[in-house]
Design a protein around this motif. Structure first.
Motif, PDB file in Angstrom:
ATOM      1  N   VAL A 225     -26.501 -11.740  10.445  1.00  0.00           N
ATOM      2  CA  VAL A 225     -26.150 -12.841   9.545  1.00  0.00           C
ATOM      3  C   VAL A 225     -27.100 -14.013   9.731  1.00  0.00           C
ATOM      4  CG1 VAL A 225     -24.387 -14.561   8.993  1.00  0.00           C
ATOM      5  CG2 VAL A 225     -23.734 -12.175   9.351  1.00  0.00           C
TER       6      VAL A 225
ATOM      7  N   LYS B 152     -30.493 -13.285   8.226  1.00  0.00           N
ATOM      8  CA  LYS B 152     -30.455 -13.287   6.768  1.00  0.00           C
ATOM      9  C   LYS B 152     -30.232 -14.679   6.197  1.00  0.00           C
ATOM     10  CE  LYS B 152     -30.113 -11.988   2.486  1.00  0.00           C
ATOM     11  NZ  LYS B 152     -31.351 -11.774   1.719  1.00  0.00           N
TER      12      LYS B 152
ATOM     13  N   MET C 183     -23.052  -8.187   6.313  1.00  0.00           N
ATOM     14  CA  MET C 183     -22.860  -9.496   5.690  1.00  0.00           C
ATOM     15  C   MET C 183     -21.480  -9.583   5.043  1.00  0.00           C
ATOM     16  SD  MET C 183     -25.815 -11.351   5.805  1.00  0.00           S
ATOM     17  CE  MET C 183     -25.883 -12.266   4.279  1.00  0.00           C
TER      18      MET C 183
ATOM     19  N   VAL D 186     -18.616  -9.720   7.800  1.00  0.00           N
ATOM     20  CA  VAL D 186     -18.520 -11.019   8.476  1.00  0.00           C
ATOM     21  C   VAL D 186     -17.982 -12.081   7.522  1.00  0.00           C
ATOM     22  CG1 VAL D 186     -19.823 -12.828   9.663  1.00  0.00           C
ATOM     23  CG2 VAL D 186     -20.360 -10.427  10.102  1.00  0.00           C
ATOM     24  N   ALA D 187     -18.400 -12.032   6.256  1.00  0.00           N
ATOM     25  CA  ALA D 187     -17.890 -12.995   5.272  1.00  0.00           C
ATOM     26  C   ALA D 187     -16.383 -12.853   5.101  1.00  0.00           C
ATOM     27  CB  ALA D 187     -18.606 -12.804   3.934  1.00  0.00           C
TER      28      ALA D 187
ATOM     29  N   THR E 281     -20.410 -13.449  -0.956  1.00  0.00           N
ATOM     30  CA  THR E 281     -20.697 -13.341   0.476  1.00  0.00           C
ATOM     31  C   THR E 281     -21.625 -14.459   0.923  1.00  0.00           C
ATOM     32  OG1 THR E 281     -20.405 -10.940   0.506  1.00  0.00           O
ATOM     33  CG2 THR E 281     -21.777 -11.883   2.232  1.00  0.00           C
ATOM     34  N   TYR E 282     -22.658 -14.707   0.127  1.00  0.00           N
ATOM     35  CA  TYR E 282     -23.652 -15.716   0.487  1.00  0.00           C
ATOM     36  C   TYR E 282     -23.035 -17.112   0.564  1.00  0.00           C
ATOM     37  CZ  TYR E 282     -27.952 -18.463   0.453  1.00  0.00           C
ATOM     38  OH  TYR E 282     -28.953 -19.361   0.775  1.00  0.00           O
TER      39      TYR E 282
ATOM     40  N   LEU F 212     -20.956 -17.411   3.884  1.00  0.00           N
ATOM     41  CA  LEU F 212     -21.756 -17.428   5.114  1.00  0.00           C
ATOM     42  C   LEU F 212     -22.640 -18.673   5.193  1.00  0.00           C
ATOM     43  CD1 LEU F 212     -22.740 -13.653   5.398  1.00  0.00           C
ATOM     44  CD2 LEU F 212     -20.915 -14.893   6.589  1.00  0.00           C
TER      45      LEU F 212
END
Length: 276
Positions: A14, A17, A48, A51-52, A265-266, A269
């Motif tokens: 993570v 990224k 990703m 974790v999100a 997701t982005y 995070l």
């Protein structure tokens, strides 16, 4: 649960990224070279997402914290999902940062994030959506970004000569005076600043553009000096712009997200990483 790798390895992915803005293609190569760890590009995307999802409740807490904050800065920039243009919004306080990717640049986006009755003061760059937002949420106090105001007035000097230079120098002087209070000014100080602004800008201009600029600024004078008396409020919108800068770099490297799921997701995070 059911993850192939340990949590520390997943958080490293993570960080590579989102924190270092590396591509899905580059991350497996780095992990293989440094640690002998073999993963695929698809596993990077899966990590990703996992974790999100784990940080989902914390993202909800951030939304509530942003709503209840005594002050926040808001800004937006272009983003892309599968090659289509969308918008990436950020909401930044002294202790939190929230990112939201949306199809629109209109006031409905911050209204949905902040809710109909947010607390505190909004700092922004005078974009019309924020003015509408203020009307929709109880006409709360605002703080206009002085960095943008001075940049706009400096632009007047390039195109409108003496008129523009006069406005720019007046605003520079008033801003310096307002900053000198160091957030410890009084309401009387604000009134005097507004009076000085109005007294200096009410004059005849050769340029109609300069006349309209001065007239519109005087209409917004109540939102120019909120920071003078409130230590929670910044005089510029730099905090939000700094929060967006890494995202702009990431957009140039990767082109944004490939799907709406990836965008969701982005935003989670990025919010978590920037807040921490």
């Amino acid at each position: 649960p059911n993850a192939r790798l340990g949590l520390r390895a997943m958080l490293t992915v993570v960080w590579l990224k989102v924190g270092l803005r590396m591509t899905e293609e580059a991350i497996p190569k780095v992990l293989k070279s440094l640690f002998g760890l073999t993963i695929s590009e698809g596993e990077v995307i899966l990590i990703m997402k996992q974790v999100a999802e784990a940080f989902g409740p914390f993202y909800g807490d951030l939304i509530q914290a942003i709503r209840e904050a005594p002050a926040r800065n808001i800004d937006e920039t272009t983003w892309r999902i599968d090659g289509e243009n969308v918008w990436l919004w950020t909401f930044v306080t002294k202790g939190e940062a929230l990112f939201r990717i949306a199809l629109s640049r209109k006031h409905e986006v911050p209204l949905e994030v902040l809710g109909p009755e947010p607390k505190g003061i909004d700092g922004h760059d005078r974009f019309s959506a924020y003015k509408t937002l203020a009307k929709k949420t109880g006409k709360r106090p605002q703080q206009l970004c002085w960095a943008h105001i001075l940049a706009d007035s400096k632009e007047l000097t390039q195109f409108y000569g003496e008129d523009g230079e006069y406005i720019h120098q007046v605003l520079k002087g008033i801003y310096a005076q307002a900053k000198s209070f160091d957030h410890k000014g009084t309401e009387q100080d604000v009134e005097e600043l507004c009076h000085t602004l109005e007294h200096n800008l009410q004059r005849e201009y050769r340029s109609h553009r300069c006349y309209r600029f001065a007239r519109n600024l005087m209409k917004e004078r109540e939102s120019l000096f909120t920071f003078v008396t409130n230590p929670q409020v910044d005089s510029t919108n730099n905090a939000a712009e700094r929060a967006l800068r890494p995202c702009v770099v990431a957009r140039k490297i990767s082109g944004g997200n490939r799907s709406t799921e990836g965008a969701a997701t982005y935003e989670v995070l990025t919010s978590v990483l920037h807040t921490l």
